[in-house]
Design a protein around this motif. Structure first.
Motif, PDB file in Angstrom:
ATOM      1  N   TRP A  91       8.685   1.426  -5.005  1.00 31.00           N
ATOM      2  CA  TRP A  91       7.306   1.038  -5.082  1.00 31.00           C
ATOM      3  C   TRP A  91       7.067  -0.122  -4.157  1.00 31.00           C
ATOM      4  N   GLY A  92       6.087   0.093  -3.009  1.00 30.80           N
ATOM      5  CA  GLY A  92       5.761  -0.884  -1.989  1.00 30.80           C
ATOM      6  C   GLY A  92       4.947  -0.053  -1.084  1.00 30.80           C
ATOM      7  N   ASP A  93       4.130  -0.805  -0.195  1.00 30.36           N
ATOM      8  CA  ASP A  93       3.352  -0.231   0.852  1.00 30.36           C
ATOM      9  C   ASP A  93       4.650  -0.304   2.033  1.00 30.36           C
ATOM     10  N   SER A 122     -10.376  -6.434  -0.096  1.00 31.81           N
ATOM     11  CA  SER A 122      -9.313  -5.330   0.352  1.00 31.81           C
ATOM     12  C   SER A 122      -8.331  -5.587  -0.582  1.00 31.81           C
ATOM     13  N   ARG A 123      -7.472  -4.770  -0.132  1.00 34.46           N
ATOM     14  CA  ARG A 123      -6.198  -4.365  -1.321  1.00 34.46           C
ATOM     15  C   ARG A 123      -4.921  -5.405  -0.720  1.00 34.46           C
ATOM     16  N   PRO A 124      -4.164  -5.749  -1.432  1.00 39.79           N
ATOM     17  CA  PRO A 124      -3.021  -6.881  -1.039  1.00 39.79           C
ATOM     18  C   PRO A 124      -1.887  -5.902  -0.651  1.00 39.79           C
ATOM     19  N   THR A 125      -0.855  -6.434   0.181  1.00 42.27           N
ATOM     20  CA  THR A 125       0.236  -5.699   0.226  1.00 42.27           C
ATOM     21  C   THR A 125       1.246  -5.861  -0.930  1.00 42.27           C
ATOM     22  N   VAL A 126       2.095  -4.961  -0.935  1.00 41.96           N
ATOM     23  CA  VAL A 126       2.882  -4.827  -2.292  1.00 41.96           C
ATOM     24  C   VAL A 126       4.435  -4.504  -1.789  1.00 41.96           C
ATOM     25  N   ARG A 127       5.140  -5.673  -1.921  1.00 44.58           N
ATOM     26  CA  ARG A 127       6.652  -5.837  -1.709  1.00 44.58           C
ATOM     27  C   ARG A 127       7.441  -5.028  -2.725  1.00 44.58           C
TER      28      ARG A 127
END
Length: 580
Positions: free
Chosen positions: A310-312, A181-186
């Motif tokens: 840049w972040g989810d 799975s993909r990570p979350t991006v802060r």
């Protein structure tokens, strides 16, 4: 224990990555892989009638499950047929692994029968595309391909010569962990600080949302409520953001409706939230714009940006919500909500007079009845063209339904094969293919796949005997329609001849009963609805700019065609608007 060959090792790695089906058409160079699937109880070979369908089905499965899916094509023409469906999966950010089987390795570069160069051909529709030229290469190369597909949400292609697939696998191949799975991006603190400052300084803020808001509905609603922002959406954002949304002002774009255009142009600050909306003519150039996206490559490529974040979406909004000041003035929001409802009122009137008696049947009526009788958790797969219009305006999202289509790639013929992939993920869930007669007939052979596997997909065919969207494009360009007429069979009779349930509907009073009967049928079914070919989604007036194509003028006009269900939503939201 017999030694594994490369094909068996290949299939084992797919299984470890969570792949449960391999869609494709068998062929000589694929034989070792297909035989390895046959002997592995953890994975099934799904035999479709066209490799393009295999890629569409895999892409749909990946979009429904969020997990890696896979398809395969034999050497040369076989894997070339995958390319259109792979383009769609890649542009839809669906994690798909495609096996492009290849000619004998000793013949590569010598003009052999069916020779192509898949490692070159699939470059543009994949994050990773490489040729396996040695058994020792395979495990690490396949693992790398899987990690590209999952980690970057798109397509990876592995080219594997048939002779190498049959060779013994290397001894003691590494059993590396696979990305699942993909990570979350802060975003960074500096970007969060800058965005908070922009929001607090703006008097009127609008949110425009895309598919990047998946899983972030609650955060978007809380954020919009705190800053009193109207919320518009692109077509791919509809299923994730429109339901339970008291701030909804509709959809922008060529199929748009309501007040989304006005809300994005009359604000002080526009925030693009998880969208790579491609039509820059619909975006303003005289307001401040910030964009939030997990993919840095899309930031600023559609419009000028004052701030790129840049972040989810979910993580970004979780950072913003406690920090932005709550706005008290909701006049802009209320004005946009009222304008949205008023705009829909004007459009709906054109399709409220004797619509249940009109013959040929209005396609808007078909879509409205379909929305009413479909299950609350249905999966709708939608053909490109006029079916996009009817789905955008009549299919009601609720947080449980899914609406998928070729919304970024814009391919015809996607609804039926996507329904195959969606139905394989859960045979008990209702899957409805909203198909046009042009798209359906293009890949009609894979209706036989439904019958072969007894997949209970329900095909609702909007049969106007024409390529309706193309006719509209010609009209708007000031051209007479030409080459857009289809001579069609009785598709219901074709369905019955294939061994499925089929019914033809020519009168409105037959429609609801026919749909309910088809939906109750336990196997595949087709409802062939004869619809009005003149019911095009034509704007109420055509301006000078529109004569040269769909340009800025189209964005200010609600494309006519009925949005009754959306009007009901807008009216309910108006209850929250204080009377002035």
């Amino acid at each position: 224990m017999a030694k594994q060959n490369v094909a068996e090792q290949f299939v084992d790695i797919l299984v470890r990555a969570g792949v449960r089906r391999l869609y494709g058409v068998v062929g000589d160079s694929l034989n070792p892989v297909v035989d390895a699937v046959r002997r592995n109880a953890a994975i099934d070979w799904i035999h479709v009638r066209h490799e393009e369908s295999a890629a569409f089905a895999a892409g749909a499965e990946a979009q429904i499950t969020g997990k890696l899916a896979a398809c395969a094509g034999s050497c040369g023409p076989g894997n070339l047929h995958l390319i259109n469906g792979l383009y769609d999966a890649h542009r839809s950010m669906a994690p798909v692994l495609a096996l492009a089987s290849h000619i004998p390795s000793s013949e590569i570069g010598l003009g052999y029968f069916q020779e192509t160069h898949p490692e070159r051909l699939f470059q543009e529709c994949s994050h990773y595309c490489e040729l396996i030229s040695s058994p020792k290469q395979m495990p690490r190369l396949l693992q790398t391909a899987i990690q590209h597909a999952v980690g970057r949400s798109g397509v990876s292609v592995v080219a594997l010569p048939g002779d190498i697939a049959g060779e013994p696998a290397p001894e003691k191949a590494a059993q590396s962990a696979l990305v699942a799975s993909r990570p979350t991006v802060r975003p960074g603190d500096a970007e969060i600080d800058a965005l908070v400052e922009m929001i607090d300084a703006a008097g009127r803020v609008t949110l425009f949302c895309g598919s990047g808001t998946a899983g972030a509905h609650a955060e978007v609603m809380e954020f919009a409520g705190k800053i009193k922002a109207p919320v518009g959406h692109a077509l791919r954002g509809k299923e994730f953001i429109q339901y339970d949304n008291p701030y909804d002002v509709g959809m922008s774009g060529l199929l748009g409706y309501g007040a989304a255009y006005e809300a994005t142009h009359e604000c002080d600050l526009l925030i693009l939230v998880g969208t790579d909306f491609p039509y820059n003519a619909f975006l303003p150039d005289d307001v401040r714009i910030a964009q939030i996206d997990v993919r840095p490559e899309v930031l600023g490529r559609r419009s000028r940006l004052d701030l790129a974040v840049w972040g989810d979406v979910r993580e970004t909004l979780r950072c913003l919500i406690p920090r932005v000041r709550e706005k008290k003035d909701r006049r802009f929001l209320d004005r946009m909500l009222k304008r949205h409802a008023d705009a829909l009122e004007g459009v709906v009137k054109a399709y409220t007079r004797k619509v249940d008696k009109h013959v040929p049947i209005h396609p808007e009526y078909v879509a409205a009845v379909l929305d009413e009788v479909a299950d609350a958790d249905s999966v709708f797969t939608v053909d490109t063209g006029m079916c996009n219009v009817w789905a955008a305006r009549y299919v009601s999202p609720n947080g449980h339904r899914r609406i998928i289509g070729s919304f970024s790639h814009g391919s015809m013929a996607n609804a039926l094969p996507m329904a195959i992939g969606a139905q394989f993920t859960d045979r008990r869930r209702q899957v409805i293919a909203m198909a046009g007669d042009g798209g359906f007939s293009m890949l009609m052979g894979d209706f036989l796949t439904l019958v072969q596997y007894d997949l209970p997909v329900k095909v609702v065919l909007f049969n106007n005997s024409s390529l309706g969207m193309v006719e509209l494009e010609m009209l708007v360009a000031g051209l007479p329609s030409y080459g857009t007429t289809n001579t069609n069979p009785d598709f219901a009779a074709v369905a019955r001849a294939c061994g499925a349930y089929g019914v033809r509907v020519e009168k409105p009073k037959q429609l609801a009963g026919a749909l309910k009967d088809a939906f109750r049928h336990k196997g595949p079914a087709l409802v062939d609805v004869v619809t009005d070919p003149n019911a095009l989604s034509i704007p109420p007036k055509i301006s000078a700019e529109m004569v040269t194509g769909f340009a800025l003028s189209a964005s200010k006009i609600v494309l006519d065609g009925g949005v009754g269900r959306m009007l009901q939503m807008a009216r309910s939201n108006l209850r929250n608007v204080p009377r002035l």
